[in-house]
Design a protein around this motif. Sequence first.
Motif, PDB file in Angstrom:
ATOM      1  N   LEU A  13       0.829  -1.205   0.000  1.00  0.00           N
ATOM      2  CA  LEU A  13       0.000   0.000   0.000  1.00  0.00           C
ATOM      3  C   LEU A  13       0.862   1.254   0.000  1.00  0.00           C
ATOM      4  O   LEU A  13       0.582   2.210  -0.723  1.00  0.00           O
ATOM      5  CB  LEU A  13      -0.943  -0.004   1.199  1.00  0.00           C
ATOM      6  N   LYS A  14       1.924   1.254   0.781  1.00  0.00           N
ATOM      7  CA  LYS A  14       2.831   2.400   0.827  1.00  0.00           C
ATOM      8  C   LYS A  14       3.468   2.645  -0.547  1.00  0.00           C
ATOM      9  O   LYS A  14       3.609   3.781  -0.990  1.00  0.00           O
ATOM     10  CB  LYS A  14       3.918   2.165   1.867  1.00  0.00           C
ATOM     11  N   GLY A  15       3.829   1.556  -1.244  1.00  0.00           N
ATOM     12  CA  GLY A  15       4.390   1.689  -2.591  1.00  0.00           C
ATOM     13  C   GLY A  15       3.384   2.256  -3.580  1.00  0.00           C
ATOM     14  O   GLY A  15       3.735   3.074  -4.428  1.00  0.00           O
ATOM     15  N   LEU A  16       2.128   1.849  -3.462  1.00  0.00           N
ATOM     16  CA  LEU A  16       1.085   2.373  -4.354  1.00  0.00           C
ATOM     17  C   LEU A  16       0.853   3.857  -4.119  1.00  0.00           C
ATOM     18  O   LEU A  16       0.710   4.627  -5.071  1.00  0.00           O
ATOM     19  CB  LEU A  16      -0.222   1.600  -4.153  1.00  0.00           C
ATOM     20  N   LEU A  17       0.815   4.265  -2.866  1.00  0.00           N
ATOM     21  CA  LEU A  17       0.609   5.676  -2.553  1.00  0.00           C
ATOM     22  C   LEU A  17       1.788   6.519  -3.034  1.00  0.00           C
ATOM     23  O   LEU A  17       1.604   7.649  -3.486  1.00  0.00           O
ATOM     24  CB  LEU A  17       0.387   5.855  -1.050  1.00  0.00           C
ATOM     25  N   LEU A  19       3.475   5.898  -5.680  1.00  0.00           N
ATOM     26  CA  LEU A  19       3.370   5.959  -7.139  1.00  0.00           C
ATOM     27  C   LEU A  19       2.262   6.897  -7.612  1.00  0.00           C
ATOM     28  O   LEU A  19       2.050   7.045  -8.797  1.00  0.00           O
ATOM     29  CB  LEU A  19       3.104   4.570  -7.715  1.00  0.00           C
ATOM     30  N   GLY A  20       1.523   7.489  -6.680  1.00  0.00           N
ATOM     31  CA  GLY A  20       0.498   8.449  -7.072  1.00  0.00           C
ATOM     32  C   GLY A  20      -0.930   7.963  -6.896  1.00  0.00           C
ATOM     33  O   GLY A  20      -1.870   8.684  -7.199  1.00  0.00           O
ATOM     34  N   TRP A  21      -1.115   6.751  -6.418  1.00  0.00           N
ATOM     35  CA  TRP A  21      -2.455   6.261  -6.141  1.00  0.00           C
ATOM     36  C   TRP A  21      -2.987   6.991  -4.922  1.00  0.00           C
ATOM     37  O   TRP A  21      -2.237   7.297  -4.004  1.00  0.00           O
ATOM     38  CB  TRP A  21      -2.446   4.750  -5.895  1.00  0.00           C
ATOM     39  N   GLN A  22      -4.270   7.296  -4.918  1.00  0.00           N
ATOM     40  CA  GLN A  22      -4.889   7.994  -3.806  1.00  0.00           C
ATOM     41  C   GLN A  22      -6.031   7.163  -3.255  1.00  0.00           C
ATOM     42  O   GLN A  22      -6.740   6.501  -4.006  1.00  0.00           O
ATOM     43  CB  GLN A  22      -5.422   9.349  -4.250  1.00  0.00           C
ATOM     44  N   GLN A  23      -6.215   7.226  -1.952  1.00  0.00           N
ATOM     45  CA  GLN A  23      -7.293   6.489  -1.310  1.00  0.00           C
ATOM     46  C   GLN A  23      -8.564   7.324  -1.381  1.00  0.00           C
ATOM     47  O   GLN A  23      -8.632   8.406  -0.813  1.00  0.00           O
ATOM     48  CB  GLN A  23      -6.920   6.197   0.141  1.00  0.00           C
ATOM     49  N   ILE A  32     -10.491   1.757  -1.356  1.00  0.00           N
ATOM     50  CA  ILE A  32     -10.717   2.026  -2.770  1.00  0.00           C
ATOM     51  C   ILE A  32      -9.656   3.034  -3.198  1.00  0.00           C
ATOM     52  O   ILE A  32      -9.616   4.155  -2.695  1.00  0.00           O
ATOM     53  CB  ILE A  32     -12.130   2.604  -3.027  1.00  0.00           C
ATOM     54  N   LEU A  33      -8.794   2.620  -4.116  1.00  0.00           N
ATOM     55  CA  LEU A  33      -7.709   3.465  -4.597  1.00  0.00           C
ATOM     56  C   LEU A  33      -8.012   3.943  -6.006  1.00  0.00           C
ATOM     57  O   LEU A  33      -8.594   3.216  -6.808  1.00  0.00           O
ATOM     58  CB  LEU A  33      -6.392   2.691  -4.587  1.00  0.00           C
ATOM     59  N   SER A  34      -7.600   5.168  -6.303  1.00  0.00           N
ATOM     60  CA  SER A  34      -7.813   5.701  -7.651  1.00  0.00           C
ATOM     61  C   SER A  34      -6.522   6.338  -8.153  1.00  0.00           C
ATOM     62  O   SER A  34      -5.681   6.793  -7.370  1.00  0.00           O
ATOM     63  CB  SER A  34      -8.942   6.726  -7.643  1.00  0.00           C
ATOM     64  N   HIS A  35      -6.397   6.348  -9.464  1.00  0.00           N
ATOM     65  CA  HIS A  35      -5.231   6.946 -10.131  1.00  0.00           C
ATOM     66  C   HIS A  35      -5.665   7.361 -11.523  1.00  0.00           C
ATOM     67  O   HIS A  35      -6.449   6.657 -12.174  1.00  0.00           O
ATOM     68  CB  HIS A  35      -4.092   5.932 -10.205  1.00  0.00           C
ATOM     69  N   GLN A  36      -5.172   8.479 -11.973  1.00  0.00           N
ATOM     70  CA  GLN A  36      -5.492   8.972 -13.310  1.00  0.00           C
ATOM     71  C   GLN A  36      -5.062   7.957 -14.365  1.00  0.00           C
ATOM     72  O   GLN A  36      -3.933   7.486 -14.350  1.00  0.00           O
ATOM     73  CB  GLN A  36      -4.766  10.307 -13.550  1.00  0.00           C
ATOM     74  N   GLY A  37      -5.960   7.573 -15.248  1.00  0.00           N
ATOM     75  CA  GLY A  37      -5.644   6.658 -16.336  1.00  0.00           C
ATOM     76  C   GLY A  37      -5.851   5.185 -16.009  1.00  0.00           C
ATOM     77  O   GLY A  37      -5.627   4.335 -16.859  1.00  0.00           O
ATOM     78  N   PHE A  38      -6.236   4.873 -14.791  1.00  0.00           N
ATOM     79  CA  PHE A  38      -6.487   3.494 -14.373  1.00  0.00           C
ATOM     80  C   PHE A  38      -7.885   3.398 -13.765  1.00  0.00           C
ATOM     81  O   PHE A  38      -8.355   4.365 -13.166  1.00  0.00           O
ATOM     82  CB  PHE A  38      -5.478   3.032 -13.309  1.00  0.00           C
ATOM     83  N   PRO A  39      -8.531   2.248 -13.871  1.00  0.00           N
ATOM     84  CA  PRO A  39      -9.809   2.086 -13.159  1.00  0.00           C
ATOM     85  C   PRO A  39      -9.557   1.998 -11.651  1.00  0.00           C
ATOM     86  O   PRO A  39      -8.446   1.678 -11.213  1.00  0.00           O
ATOM     87  CB  PRO A  39     -10.361   0.763 -13.707  1.00  0.00           C
ATOM     88  N   ASP A  40     -10.576   2.298 -10.854  1.00  0.00           N
ATOM     89  CA  ASP A  40     -10.449   2.191  -9.403  1.00  0.00           C
ATOM     90  C   ASP A  40     -10.063   0.769  -9.021  1.00  0.00           C
ATOM     91  O   ASP A  40     -10.436  -0.197  -9.684  1.00  0.00           O
ATOM     92  CB  ASP A  40     -11.754   2.572  -8.713  1.00  0.00           C
ATOM     93  N   PHE A  41      -9.318   0.647  -7.941  1.00  0.00           N
ATOM     94  CA  PHE A  41      -8.821  -0.644  -7.487  1.00  0.00           C
ATOM     95  C   PHE A  41      -9.186  -0.827  -6.024  1.00  0.00           C
ATOM     96  O   PHE A  41      -8.966   0.065  -5.205  1.00  0.00           O
ATOM     97  CB  PHE A  41      -7.300  -0.714  -7.670  1.00  0.00           C
TER      98      PHE A  41
END
Length: 70
Positions: A13-17, A19-23, A32-41
């Motif tokens: 989770l720390k690595g995802l955050l 990289l620009g992923w936001q909760q 629920i994580l979101s990032h521009q250009g990717f579907p929610d995860f």
Amino acid sequence: MSGWPSCKAKKVLKGLLRLGWQQKRCSGSHRILSHQGFPDFVFAFHDGQEIGPKMLARIAKHIGLRPTDL
């Protein structure tokens, strides 16, 4: 072999955050994580839970994670 090590969910989770992923929201252990250009995860792991190499490879396929990002 997938080339992924097993590691704790908190580290992933720390690595995802980093990289620009936001909760977006949290309900218990489901984040629920979101990032521009990717579907929610949906990241549905407890912080101390060990995530194995196969599951990390599946997560990486959906969100663009690389072994060097951890």
